[in-house]
Design a protein around this motif. Sequence first.
Motif, PDB file in Angstrom:
ATOM      1  N   TRP A   1     128.140  69.084 209.891  1.00 41.88           N
ATOM      2  CA  TRP A   1     127.426  67.964 209.289  1.00 41.88           C
ATOM      3  C   TRP A   1     127.865  66.671 209.963  1.00 41.88           C
TER       4      TRP A   1
ATOM      5  N   GLU B   1     117.649  70.376 206.635  1.00 42.21           N
ATOM      6  CA  GLU B   1     118.539  69.869 205.602  1.00 42.21           C
ATOM      7  C   GLU B   1     117.760  69.576 204.326  1.00 42.21           C
TER       8      GLU B   1
ATOM      9  N   LEU C   1     124.556  68.890 199.751  1.00 40.06           N
ATOM     10  CA  LEU C   1     123.573  69.044 200.807  1.00 40.06           C
ATOM     11  C   LEU C   1     123.516  70.493 201.263  1.00 40.06           C
ATOM     12  N   SER C   2     122.333  70.922 201.671  1.00 34.06           N
ATOM     13  CA  SER C   2     122.133  72.276 202.159  1.00 34.06           C
ATOM     14  C   SER C   2     121.521  72.241 203.544  1.00 34.06           C
ATOM     15  N   CYS C   3     121.962  73.131 204.397  1.00 35.71           N
ATOM     16  CA  CYS C   3     121.388  73.310 205.726  1.00 35.71           C
ATOM     17  C   CYS C   3     120.937  74.747 205.849  1.00 35.71           C
TER      18      CYS C   3
ATOM     19  N   THR D   1     118.597  64.305 206.210  1.00 39.05           N
ATOM     20  CA  THR D   1     118.333  64.008 204.811  1.00 39.05           C
ATOM     21  C   THR D   1     119.121  62.760 204.433  1.00 39.05           C
TER      22      THR D   1
ATOM     23  N   TYR E   1     122.125  62.194 206.892  1.00 36.59           N
ATOM     24  CA  TYR E   1     123.000  63.319 207.181  1.00 36.59           C
ATOM     25  C   TYR E   1     122.230  64.403 207.917  1.00 36.59           C
ATOM     26  N   TYR E   2     122.816  64.889 208.995  1.00 37.98           N
ATOM     27  CA  TYR E   2     122.208  65.899 209.845  1.00 37.98           C
ATOM     28  C   TYR E   2     123.124  67.106 209.945  1.00 37.98           C
ATOM     29  N   CYS E   3     122.550  68.282 209.975  1.00 41.50           N
ATOM     30  CA  CYS E   3     123.331  69.439 210.371  1.00 41.50           C
ATOM     31  C   CYS E   3     122.994  69.796 211.810  1.00 41.50           C
TER      32      CYS E   3
END
Length: 120
Positions: free
Chosen positions: A36, A6, A20-22, A115, A92-94
């Motif tokens: 997410w 992330e 946010l990006s994963c 993140t 935040y987790y993916c």
Amino acid sequence: HVQLVESGGGSVQAGGSLRLSCNVSTYTPETIYISWFRQAPGKERVGVAAFRLRQDHTFYHDSVKGRFSISRDSNMVYLQMNDLKPEDTATYYCGAGIGGGWTIPVNYRTWGPGTQVTVS
């Protein structure tokens, strides 16, 4: 083996936005969702949004509907977060889900390191 990383977290004022990006290393045949989740200290990990890969369907927790949007572009899964509120503060987790209910953490076999998002 799926690896997730992330990025995009930070500190913003209430009403602000973040994306946010994963980064997904690969999609295995058993991967049904990229989702997410978020977790605040001392609380359970809660599903925020999910992207069902083969159908391009999206799902959202009630608390973020109309504010957050999940999307996918190749190996990147994004979470656009608008009108952020202090209660959105969390790590935040993916995760890569294998099917079943997207909101159930046990259905996710791979997680990124997370993140941090802080809304003041």
